[in-house]
Design a protein around this motif. Structure first.
Motif, PDB file in Angstrom:
ATOM      1  N   ASP A  88       0.841  -1.185   0.000  1.00 47.32           N
ATOM      2  CA  ASP A  88       0.000   0.000   0.000  1.00 47.32           C
ATOM      3  C   ASP A  88       0.886   1.249   0.000  1.00 47.32           C
ATOM      4  N   ALA A  89       0.717   2.114  -1.000  1.00 46.00           N
ATOM      5  CA  ALA A  89       1.618   3.254  -1.184  1.00 46.00           C
ATOM      6  C   ALA A  89       1.538   4.238  -0.031  1.00 46.00           C
ATOM      7  N   LYS A  90       0.353   4.488   0.475  1.00 46.35           N
ATOM      8  CA  LYS A  90       0.209   5.417   1.596  1.00 46.35           C
ATOM      9  C   LYS A  90       0.993   4.908   2.804  1.00 46.35           C
ATOM     10  N   ASP A  91       0.810   3.647   3.171  1.00 40.75           N
ATOM     11  CA  ASP A  91       1.522   3.078   4.318  1.00 40.75           C
ATOM     12  C   ASP A  91       3.026   3.080   4.081  1.00 40.75           C
ATOM     13  N   PHE A  92       3.442   2.769   2.860  1.00 40.35           N
ATOM     14  CA  PHE A  92       4.864   2.704   2.542  1.00 40.35           C
ATOM     15  C   PHE A  92       5.530   4.064   2.718  1.00 40.35           C
ATOM     16  N   ILE A  93       4.872   5.114   2.235  1.00 41.19           N
ATOM     17  CA  ILE A  93       5.440   6.463   2.366  1.00 41.19           C
ATOM     18  C   ILE A  93       5.526   6.867   3.829  1.00 41.19           C
ATOM     19  N   LEU A  94       4.473   6.605   4.587  1.00 36.41           N
ATOM     20  CA  LEU A  94       4.442   7.033   5.991  1.00 36.41           C
ATOM     21  C   LEU A  94       5.424   6.238   6.853  1.00 36.41           C
ATOM     22  N   LYS A  95       5.770   5.039   6.463  1.00 35.92           N
ATOM     23  CA  LYS A  95       6.707   4.224   7.235  1.00 35.92           C
ATOM     24  C   LYS A  95       8.160   4.539   6.912  1.00 35.92           C
ATOM     25  N   ASN A  96       8.415   5.071   5.716  1.00 34.30           N
ATOM     26  CA  ASN A  96       9.802   5.146   5.256  1.00 34.30           C
ATOM     27  C   ASN A  96      10.354   6.544   4.994  1.00 34.30           C
ATOM     28  N   PHE A  97       9.510   7.558   4.906  1.00 33.71           N
ATOM     29  CA  PHE A  97      10.023   8.828   4.398  1.00 33.71           C
ATOM     30  C   PHE A  97       9.632  10.038   5.230  1.00 33.71           C
ATOM     31  N   LEU A  98       9.419   9.873   6.506  1.00 31.07           N
ATOM     32  CA  LEU A  98       8.990  10.997   7.335  1.00 31.07           C
ATOM     33  C   LEU A  98      10.143  11.876   7.816  1.00 31.07           C
ATOM     34  N   ASP A  99      11.382  11.513   7.494  1.00 31.81           N
ATOM     35  CA  ASP A  99      12.532  12.336   7.868  1.00 31.81           C
ATOM     36  C   ASP A  99      12.967  13.277   6.745  1.00 31.81           C
ATOM     37  N   GLU A 100      12.289  13.226   5.625  1.00 37.17           N
ATOM     38  CA  GLU A 100      12.661  14.070   4.495  1.00 37.17           C
ATOM     39  C   GLU A 100      12.307  15.533   4.762  1.00 37.17           C
ATOM     40  N   LYS A 101      13.189  16.434   4.336  1.00 36.45           N
ATOM     41  CA  LYS A 101      12.923  17.862   4.478  1.00 36.45           C
ATOM     42  C   LYS A 101      11.810  18.302   3.531  1.00 36.45           C
ATOM     43  N   ILE A 102      11.859  17.809   2.304  1.00 37.75           N
ATOM     44  CA  ILE A 102      10.873  18.161   1.291  1.00 37.75           C
ATOM     45  C   ILE A 102      10.387  16.886   0.613  1.00 37.75           C
ATOM     46  N   ILE A 103       9.079  16.720   0.554  1.00 33.93           N
ATOM     47  CA  ILE A 103       8.476  15.661  -0.251  1.00 33.93           C
ATOM     48  C   ILE A 103       7.767  16.335  -1.411  1.00 33.93           C
ATOM     49  N   MET A 104       8.074  15.874  -2.601  1.00 31.04           N
ATOM     50  CA  MET A 104       7.597  16.537  -3.807  1.00 31.04           C
ATOM     51  C   MET A 104       6.775  15.555  -4.648  1.00 31.04           C
ATOM     52  N   PHE A 105       5.472  15.785  -4.712  1.00 32.20           N
ATOM     53  CA  PHE A 105       4.576  14.951  -5.513  1.00 32.20           C
ATOM     54  C   PHE A 105       4.296  15.637  -6.845  1.00 32.20           C
ATOM     55  N   ASN A 106       4.233  14.852  -7.910  1.00 28.57           N
ATOM     56  CA  ASN A 106       3.670  15.405  -9.147  1.00 28.57           C
ATOM     57  C   ASN A 106       2.269  14.848  -9.347  1.00 28.57           C
ATOM     58  N   GLU A 107       1.528  15.488 -10.226  1.00 27.28           N
ATOM     59  CA  GLU A 107       0.171  15.032 -10.542  1.00 27.28           C
ATOM     60  C   GLU A 107      -0.127  15.379 -11.986  1.00 27.28           C
ATOM     61  N   LEU A 129      -2.334  13.843   3.947  1.00 31.19           N
ATOM     62  CA  LEU A 129      -2.086  15.153   4.551  1.00 31.19           C
ATOM     63  C   LEU A 129      -2.056  15.122   6.080  1.00 31.19           C
ATOM     64  N   LYS A 130      -3.053  14.541   6.709  1.00 31.96           N
ATOM     65  CA  LYS A 130      -3.131  14.588   8.172  1.00 31.96           C
ATOM     66  C   LYS A 130      -1.952  13.871   8.818  1.00 31.96           C
ATOM     67  N   ASP A 131      -1.562  12.736   8.267  1.00 27.80           N
ATOM     68  CA  ASP A 131      -0.418  12.006   8.824  1.00 27.80           C
ATOM     69  C   ASP A 131       0.881  12.771   8.612  1.00 27.80           C
ATOM     70  N   LEU A 132       1.041  13.378   7.460  1.00 28.15           N
ATOM     71  CA  LEU A 132       2.253  14.153   7.212  1.00 28.15           C
ATOM     72  C   LEU A 132       2.315  15.375   8.124  1.00 28.15           C
ATOM     73  N   TYR A 133       1.187  16.023   8.308  1.00 32.45           N
ATOM     74  CA  TYR A 133       1.153  17.191   9.199  1.00 32.45           C
ATOM     75  C   TYR A 133       1.539  16.783  10.623  1.00 32.45           C
ATOM     76  N   GLY A 134       1.051  15.656  11.064  1.00 28.38           N
ATOM     77  CA  GLY A 134       1.366  15.178  12.405  1.00 28.38           C
ATOM     78  C   GLY A 134       2.821  14.810  12.592  1.00 28.38           C
ATOM     79  N   ASN A 135       3.544  14.694  11.475  1.00 31.01           N
ATOM     80  CA  ASN A 135       4.964  14.369  11.537  1.00 31.01           C
ATOM     81  C   ASN A 135       5.847  15.534  11.084  1.00 31.01           C
ATOM     82  N   GLY A 136       5.340  16.743  11.241  1.00 29.84           N
ATOM     83  CA  GLY A 136       6.189  17.922  11.069  1.00 29.84           C
ATOM     84  C   GLY A 136       6.098  18.631   9.747  1.00 29.84           C
ATOM     85  N   TYR A 137       5.280  18.146   8.828  1.00 31.79           N
ATOM     86  CA  TYR A 137       5.133  18.826   7.534  1.00 31.79           C
ATOM     87  C   TYR A 137       4.036  19.878   7.683  1.00 31.79           C
TER      88      TYR A 137
END
Length: 408
Positions: free
Chosen positions: A114-133, A148-156
């Motif tokens: 699951d991409a959402k779980d994978f991102i939240l487990k592995n990349f919360l120390d990044e200074k900038i996360i950059m998504f394209n759409e 959004l809510k999980d990223l905000y809770g981890n400092g973004y």
């Protein structure tokens, strides 16, 4: 449905002459349909009327520029919540897209995570996360919104948006004027949830400048320098986060800010990819949710069709429930309700608070008359406006307020 759009085409033939007097269009310009869309936005013209005006003027389409015309029409159709029609327009006017040029590795040691779980487990120390759409495919916005809510809770705490106009950073609700693409319901919902979660929104696009991405990078750097302890999310379109391109936004961020953003691609392994390799990938791994392909080490496998990003999300084909794409449906945020009226051509759902406090709110969802009477509504007070087409305009015939017991 057919009766509605036949009627709408007839009445809009009548009003298109009036509209043409208000908006001058150079049909020799290959981007005339985009110009019309932009002018309709600036002049606060209803986007349903704008969509059908573009359709009516299809006789002006130069065969060499059918793809541009298709993009503009598809964009307006996303604003009107007409995803199935948007995809049909793509088939009619655009060349098939094949971003996958070779088969990906297929094997039992590879697992779709699951991409959402994978991102939240592995990349919360990044200074900038950059998504394209991809601007024409709102499922990418829905996916970012889910994080959004999980990223905000981890400092973004900061969200940079290419779609946001500079003068609309301080807003309480999504509204029509804040940008063209923010008129698409999923993008508006992303803005809505970002504001309610606590994100500071930032416009950054250097669109009016010759070196657009370098100016965008400088705009982003100013905010980073003023908030050195925070972490940041950037949403951009298509190739702006391709680190292999020397003049991309991602590359300029590295050069100007000496920060290497985590770049996440949402566009390569996603509709409208028509390659047989895409179908092969989805079928082999039974992809049903946005996923990351991982190996025995729980890291993403090397993707053979990679194109300058750090991480690739594989999207499934869109399925529909009551006429809505499944990626719009979120039990934590919305639900289906039965319509309280049958006397309408189009129904628009608004969040009641926004309809009260905003001059031009963006609809939460749409429903066009057909045999299905289920409509997607938010888990908060809402109003449904029911419209008929009369004298070339949307005529409000009835409203339903969910906080009341009966229609007005």
């Amino acid at each position: 449905m057919n009766r509605f759009f036949s009627l709408l085409s007839v009445v809009l033939l009548y009003c298109s002459t009036i509209s043409a007097q208000l908006i001058k269009i150079d049909y020799n310009n290959p981007l005339w349909s985009f110009d019309y869309m932009r002018e309709a936005w600036k002049n606060n013209m209803d986007f349903l009327e704008a969509e059908h005006r573009i359709q009516i003027d299809s006789t002006h389409v130069n065969q060499k520029f059918r793809d541009y015309y298709g993009q503009a029409l598809m964009t307006v159709q996303t604003f009107n919540g007409r995803i199935l029609e948007k995809d049909r327009t793509g088939l009619l006017f655009r060349n098939p897209i094949q971003k996958l040029k070779q088969s990906e590795e297929l094997g039992e040691t590879i697992t779709p995570s699951d991409a959402k779980d994978f991102i939240l487990k592995n990349f919360l120390d990044e200074k900038i996360i950059m998504f394209n759409e991809a601007h024409l495919y709102p499922q990418h916005r829905a996916f970012i919104n889910s994080l959004l809510k999980d990223l905000y809770g981890n400092g973004y705490k900061h969200l940079f948006m290419e779609a946001l106009s500079a003068e609309y950073e301080e807003v309480a609700y999504p509204e029509r004027e804040m940008g063209i693409y923010t008129n698409e319901p999923n993008m508006a919902n992303l803005v809505r949830n970002a504001i309610q979660t606590g994100f500071k929104l930032h416009a950054y696009d250097g669109y009016e400048y010759k070196n657009r991405d370098s100016v965008s990078a400088e705009n982003i750097l100013k905010v980073i320098q003023n908030n050195p302890q925070d972490k940041f999310i950037i949403i951009c379109g298509f190739a702006h986060n391709n680190e292999k391109l020397s003049r991309s936004l991602a590359s300029y961020l590295n050069q100007i800010a000496q920060i290497n953003p985590l770049t996440i691609d949402l566009t390569v392994y996603s509709e409208p990819e028509s390659s047989s390799y895409y179908k092969e990938l989805l079928d082999y791994y039974h992809i049903e949710v946005p996923s990351v392909l991982t190996g025995p080490d729980n890291k993403q496998v090397d993707m053979k069709n990679s194109s300058g990003r750090d991480l690739y999300v594989v999207f499934p084909h869109t399925k529909y429930v009551h006429g809505y794409p499944q990626w719009m449906i979120n039990p934590k945020e919305n639900k289906f309700d039965s319509l309280k009226s049958s006397d309408y051509d189009v129904a628009r759902v608004y969040i009641k608070e926004e309809l009260t406090h905003t001059k031009s709110p963006v609809p939460y969802s749409f429903k066009y008359r057909n045999s299905d009477n289920m409509i997607l509504v938010p888990l908060k007070d809402y109003i449904i406006n029911f419209y008929r087409i009369k004298d070339g305009k949307l005529d409000l015939v009835e409203s339903y307020d969910s906080s009341n017991t009966s229609p007005d």
